[in-house]
Design a protein around this motif. Sequence first.
Motif: not given
Lengths: 291, 291, 291, 291
Positions: A181, A256-259, A261-263, A265-266, A268-270, A287, B185, C251, C253, D287
């Motif tokens: 990242e 940072l792990a949450s950040l 994760h969310d990316r 997950l996005a 995967a959703a894509k 982005e 972390e 899925q 985010p 996302e």
Amino acid sequence: MKEVGFIGLGSMGVPMVQNLLKEGFRVKVYNRTPEKASGLVEAGAQQVYHPSEAAAAGGIVITMVSNDQALQEVTHAFADQLGAGGVHLSMSTVSPETSRQLALYHQERGSEYVASPVFGRPEAAAAQKLFILSSGPREAKERVQPLQEALGQRVFDISEEPGGANVIKLGGNFMIMAAMEAMAEAFNLAEKSGIDRNLAAEVYASTLFNCTVYQGYGKMIAGKAFEPAGFQLGLGLKDCNLVLQEANSLQTPMPLASLLHDRLLASAAKGRAQQDWSALARIALEEAGLE
Amino acid sequence: MKEVGFIGLGSMGVPMVQNLLKEGFRVKVYNRTPEKASGLVEAGAQQVYHPSEAAAAGGIVITMVSNDQALQEVTHAFADQLGAGGVHLSMSTVSPETSRQLALYHQERGSEYVASPVFGRPEAAAAQKLFILSSGPREAKERVQPLQEALGQRVFDISEEPGGANVIKLGGNFMIMAAMEAMAEAFNLAEKSGIDRNLAAEVYASTLFNCTVYQGYGKMIAGKAFEPAGFQLGLGLKDCNLVLQEANSLQTPMPLASLLHDRLLASAAKGRAQQDWSALARIALEEAGLE
Amino acid sequence: MKEVGFIGLGSMGVPMVQNLLKEGFRVKVYNRTPEKASGLVEAGAQQVYHPSEAAAAGGIVITMVSNDQALQEVTHAFADQLGAGGVHLSMSTVSPETSRQLALYHQERGSEYVASPVFGRPEAAAAQKLFILSSGPREAKERVQPLQEALGQRVFDISEEPGGANVIKLGGNFMIMAAMEAMAEAFNLAEKSGIDRNLAAEVYASTLFNCTVYQGYGKMIAGKAFEPAGFQLGLGLKDCNLVLQEANSLQTPMPLASLLHDRLLASAAKGRAQQDWSALARIALEEAGLE
Amino acid sequence: MKEVGFIGLGSMGVPMVQNLLKEGFRVKVYNRTPEKASGLVEAGAQQVYHPSEAAAAGGIVITMVSNDQALQEVTHAFADQLGAGGVHLSMSTVSPETSRQLALYHQERGSEYVASPVFGRPEAAAAQKLFILSSGPREAKERVQPLQEALGQRVFDISEEPGGANVIKLGGNFMIMAAMEAMAEAFNLAEKSGIDRNLAAEVYASTLFNCTVYQGYGKMIAGKAFEPAGFQLGLGLKDCNLVLQEANSLQTPMPLASLLHDRLLASAAKGRAQQDWSALARIALEEAGLE
């Protein structure tokens, strides 16, 4: 007597068995799809057709399978046969929780469990260059050490707690994703500033960050080339979820792990779960309007 | 003729001048507090007492000062004297915006500006091991290259746009801070899992991340030792702000930089601006209840 | 026949039963600690001493208990007695997953499950002012509607899927926590600018955000008064985890939920799980050096 | 004597002047494009053709212009004419920093500056329902109060520091954007759970969040309808940048504002700066794979 069972003949397992054979171990090999064993049989391995046959009473069984569920299934299939005095050297990347459960499962049978995930790709496995983590009861760790040394360049004794080695392995994967990242964002800034992003990658990878993670993934992220997958993004997401679960139960905030994760997950959703996990960088590219 | 002016005799500037002298350059040195020059004069440098005296008409002046404002002040003090055909080799860590403004300032006088920040601490400067970035007009970059080669182990030609080298330098500092947060972390997760955090640091720094940033800062973050400051947190915050300003004006979202910014800002609000920038890790420690 | 069983006589359950009695229902009440029932018995309720006695074959049982596990236990204790044709009106705040499992559990017995969490505090329950969500099979929802109308001011028919009402309830709690974090940051900015933070809270709560969430929590966050707890932070963290689990498996985010999670988790690690969930604001206060 | 100058006849300025006329004030109006004044002249306003003509020596001038730069320009154009004893009632949404600079600018001329941004759209302005913030020297604030009361439903006295009202205004816009992001994420979770997102919006806006921000933007975000723009996303991004600048200089970490910033910036990079600022929600939609 240098005898050992080995379950799981994927891209990692095969070269690992070859190294064991080369170091003089007699190896019984098992794989769900038996065809994978043919080359190893030629090299001297003995093929068996049920996980339990890979286990000798009181002996050692190595497992290198694809995920937690596969590990649980084969363990349930061979643990009774392994029995009292046996040791299960578990080298797959699984959750700390699975290691804790399997450690108890073995304990009930008088056998012991050593969690021993590795850092390294198949090429590193072939070259006996794996880095090997090890957690579990002291004596069991000592007993499996010759095997670990036959497979890698260095063994790290992490903890007696069975999940320890898995925590370190997951932490390493988290740190790799964090580096990806960081590179994604820095390279985008360079590109938007009119600088060649491949040059940016080369500068960082040959100065401050001259280590494999930045060199290898730096090239992929700079070149926006995320296939074929060396390690699938969906597996990276799974590992990130394991990190966050562990962090949650241990009350350790990891923003940072949450950040990440969310990316992931996005991603995967894509529909990018099958791409290389460095495809995480595509979110930042999108982005920034660069894809 | 190997003559050059050098302005800024701090912990970086002094060993850099020594190397220039060693490589056969004649160096006129200027520093706001003149006492800093004494050792260099013994080694053969010629001390001057106003920035303009460091500049020969059409020659080369190197600057290595502490921040954007200091750079602007000395440049305004010597640029007229440097005049047509001169080159300003600007090696301080400043913003891309400052480089762009000073490039215009020189252009109005017929002189040229090369932004040339470096990666490396004073020890690397002493050992001629700096990595040197370079952006500006092609001919000017070629003309200063012998000087850069006398000062470092490798020169990277980044771009013709004057701010390019500064963008790469800032990006590198951002990536270092990202690595520090990732380690903070991951080490906390290890500690909360009952693993020695120093061991965790050693594992990562000798396997996946065997490069200086992880080795050096890994030890500090694992050991929770953030003083004395090698590079002050307040300067890291300043650089992070420059990254975000540049990212904002170039429409490049950098959520990891935002995360780091907010934690550096909290660190400053808690009075830690004078600690080493690795003290960024204290926020994660506090959040995990580990401090 | 207006007969119903009611299990769970906490601060919400007691006023709810009173309203049912007032509206002419005959109510069998059960609570683990039976003393809680005394006032209700005086008001006309019939007390029973085992969950199964609250259930009439083919009748209706309302549950209002403290968490998922308690709900699962009492359901297992009365479902067989409720049996074919019965309806379980489940008004506790539990996870969508628990609702889905209990819906299946009832289905195997010929009974039906309506998830029906509420928005509103005990005072709202006493005033029949609850907002009531409802998800489950259409006919079952229609059958329990008179009971819901006796308990609240409005019923929202969310979905046939049993977990739907729980998703909406969790989403509401997430939105409350998001509002609290926004206020925390905005009030800090005001205070640091030299403005009275209570005035800032009043301005927002009487202009743009003139609704209960901002008015009530705004006062607490402006006044930095986080005890006694109306709703414990530890429960807010639990709900936030449920939101993120659901978001992960769907899925979706939710970076704002991740941000809240990390701050709630830090609050818990600092020993604040028993404070009011608005104590989430203390993290921002600490980061700004205001506490 | 009820006389006042009014500069800036946009969608807010026009109805504001109408209300001043209705309340018996004599108003001199100025606008850069003079055609905008025609309706007001019919209603009794006196049109002038240079900003300085709107100012009577020692009188009051109201400004309602589009941004910081426009405000600075007109102020420089009329301040000398306004002169000693005059008051500038500045109702535009500008940065606290601009207010502080203009307060000094007036002070040098013996005039005073009252920052007085408002909450409310053009319809609210027409209905005299604006909420009006006020910061500046006490006497000046008292002197302009009759004008503020003619324009709105309530005046909030924020601070003597000139930028205070701007900080509160910016904080309000930040809180609106936070609410929009929270809704975006919660509605996505509902949709992915199989619930009608319009229903989700209605539930929240008629229960916990029954206030205009949630009702109005809730409909837009649920309906995925982000045009025409009531308030442009690019202006939201500008305000978010002002919030973060202020937060940075006051050492107040605002991670939720950072999150919003990065998503607004991504929206701008994707070419959405001219859409309504609720189009911020499109990032979350993308996302989640919902757009």
